[in-house]
Design an enzyme around this catalytic site. Structure first.
Site, PDB file in Angstrom:
ATOM      1  N   ASP A   1       9.469  23.158  23.085  1.00 51.39           N
ATOM      2  CA  ASP A   1       8.425  22.206  22.690  1.00 51.39           C
ATOM      3  C   ASP A   1       8.679  21.505  21.358  1.00 51.39           C
ATOM      4  O   ASP A   1       7.885  20.666  20.940  1.00 51.39           O
ATOM      5  CB  ASP A   1       7.047  22.894  22.679  1.00 51.39           C
ATOM      6  CG  ASP A   1       7.018  24.139  21.821  1.00 51.39           C
ATOM      7  OD1 ASP A   1       8.100  24.598  21.375  1.00 51.39           O
ATOM      8  OD2 ASP A   1       5.928  24.693  21.610  1.00 51.39           O
TER       9      ASP A   1
ATOM     10  N   GLU B   1      13.209  36.017  13.065  1.00 47.13           N
ATOM     11  CA  GLU B   1      14.234  35.275  12.326  1.00 47.13           C
ATOM     12  C   GLU B   1      14.797  36.145  11.213  1.00 47.13           C
ATOM     13  O   GLU B   1      16.012  36.229  11.012  1.00 47.13           O
ATOM     14  CB  GLU B   1      13.641  34.001  11.701  1.00 47.13           C
ATOM     15  CG  GLU B   1      13.070  33.010  12.699  1.00 47.13           C
ATOM     16  CD  GLU B   1      11.588  33.247  13.003  1.00 47.13           C
ATOM     17  OE1 GLU B   1      11.063  34.337  12.651  1.00 47.13           O
ATOM     18  OE2 GLU B   1      10.968  32.334  13.592  1.00 47.13           O
TER      19      GLU B   1
END
Ligand SMILES: *[C@@H]1O[C@H](CO)[C@@H](O)[C@H](O)[C@H]1NC(C)=O
Length: 428
Positions: free
Chosen positions: A254, A337
């Site tokens: 997205d 992350e």
């Protein structure tokens, strides 16, 4: 080449060249005397708790202190989690702008695959694959003009929802302009979706479509570690294919990608970083750069993260990554992350700032409103060849967008000349 001698896999050893890296050694320190159980927790210790004595100074004469260190370590870890889960609530959960993964309640998955000491080893199901680039032109040049460029492995976790096909279509139209790319589409679904096979095949971009469902034990958790099983599957695929050349980039379905991003990440030597727009409270997240060097990070949610960056805010050279066999992405919402970058032993002074020293936004964390697929009441007896509606709604159902039902949902409005008409009048 990105292989200076001292960049070795994260292991229990001391290094004197970078005080920041001390954090990464804590697991080794704690786990050595306490056993594996403490490792996952220790992994996430923030800098303030992690200035232990180097391993090398623990001489054999001091071994009697190990149990003491172990107990103290345990309590530090315990207090850290207590403290941090409170931070989570005040810093994180109040933010309406945070996406699901950032809405994580810290510690929700403590101890579950969250160390960087376990190599990823999960089942991997390839649905379809194409290594052929059928595109003739990209941007203003023929395909072969780009033959020398390193391949960008563009990793897109995706999941079934009504926005899935439109998002993938839009993203494909961006990637169509990008030379030398391999698109890794990892779907959070038990089975292979043949509609996605057909869709991906049509673009002519080299791709691999895999089914990589989230393990059931995480399905019920709130927040669920979305996209993690998918990215892990890709890391596994990279290992299985022994890929040590090219650039790895995690690009959600997205986001909005500026084509200049791909030019910027392609020369990545180890890890490159750049700001991402529309992230959380500041509508931006990214490195702070001084004199061409990354010195810190700007992000509205720190929560002890050593690398408080968005998934779309960095790229990794596969040759560099291949030196870290324990590369991992744990099922820890909000910390994916950080822990991934820790597992490849990143040093702050090695980060390559991109986007004109991190002054430009080349990727945006756009999000499509996520709504439930509606059910529309349209009698089955009219869903035949007499009109388009049967075929149309069958397609919408396959794509997970909408479905028709005999007795559920609002009655479909059909009008002519501004007036509502009965289904039988138009369709029979
Ligand atoms: C980044 O900053 C450094 C130091 O100021 C400079 O030498 C370099 O040219 C800059 N890089 C870019 C791409 O602007």
């Amino acid at each position: 080449m990105p292989s200076a001698p001292h960049y070795q896999a994260l292991e229990p050893q001391t290094s004197d060249d970078d005080e920041d890296i001390e954090n990464c050694k804590v697991p080794a320190l704690v786990s050595t005397p306490c056993g594996g159980a403490a490792t996952p927790a220790a992994m996430t210790m923030p800098p303030r708790w992690s200035r232990p004595r180097p391993v090398s100074s623990v001489s054999s004469r001091r071994r009697c202190w190990l149990p003491v260190i172990c107990v103290v370590g345990f309590f530090l870890v315990f207090f850290y989690f207590t403290l941090n889960s409170e931070n989570r609530f005040t810093l994180g959960l109040g933010n309406a702008n945070l996406d699901d993964s950032e809405d994580a309640v810290y510690g929700a998955h403590n101890g579950l695959d969250s160390t960087n000491s376990h190599a990823i080893n999960e089942s991997l199901h390839i649905c379809s694959e194409s290594h052929e680039d059928r595109r003739v032109y990209m941007q203003d040049k023929p395909r072969n003009a780009y033959a020398q460029l390193p391949v960008i492995y563009f990793v897109t976790p995706t999941y079934p929802r009504r926005e899935q096909i439109p998002e993938l279509t839009r993203l494909a139209h961006t990637l169509l302009h990008v030379p030398h790319i391999h698109w890794l589409v990892a779907n959070d679904h038990e089975r292979c979706d043949t509609f996605i096979d057909i869709l991906l095949n049509r673009f002519g971009i080299p791709f691999t479509h895999m089914a990589s469902p989230m393990p059931s034990k995480f399905r019920g958790s709130k927040p669920a570690p979305r996209g993690v099983a998918n990215r892990r599957a890709v890391l596994q695929w990279i290992r299985q294919n022994n890929l040590t050349n090219g650039i790895l980039y995690f690009g959600d379905d997205d986001n909005t990608y500026d084509l200049r991003l791909f030019d910027e990440i392609r020369p990545t030597q180890r890890v490159s970083m750049f700001p991402v727009g529309l992230i959380a409270d500041y509508a931006v997240s990214g490195p702070v750069v001084r004199q061409g060097k990354v010195v810190a990070f700007l992000d509205s949610w720190i929560a002890g993260r050593r690398w408080p960056v968005d998934m779309a805010g960095f790229a990794v050279n596969l040759n560099y990554m291949s030196q870290y066999p324990n590369v991992n992405m744990p099922y820890k919402p909000g910390y994916e992350e950080d822990l991934f970058l820790r597992s490849i032993n990143l040093h702050i002074d090695q980060i390559e700032p991109r986007g004109n020293n991190c002054t430009e936004i080349l990727v945006w964390h756009t999000q499509t409103k996520n709504k439930k697929a509606p059910v529309v009441r349209l009698e089955a007896k009219y869903m035949d060849g007499r009109s388009n509606l049967g075929a149309l709604f069958r397609a919408l159902k396959v794509m997970g967008v909408a479905s028709a039902s005999d007795n559920e949902g609002p009655i479909a409005l059909i009008s002519k000349n501004g007036k509502e008409k009965s289904h039988s009048l138009i369709l029979s």
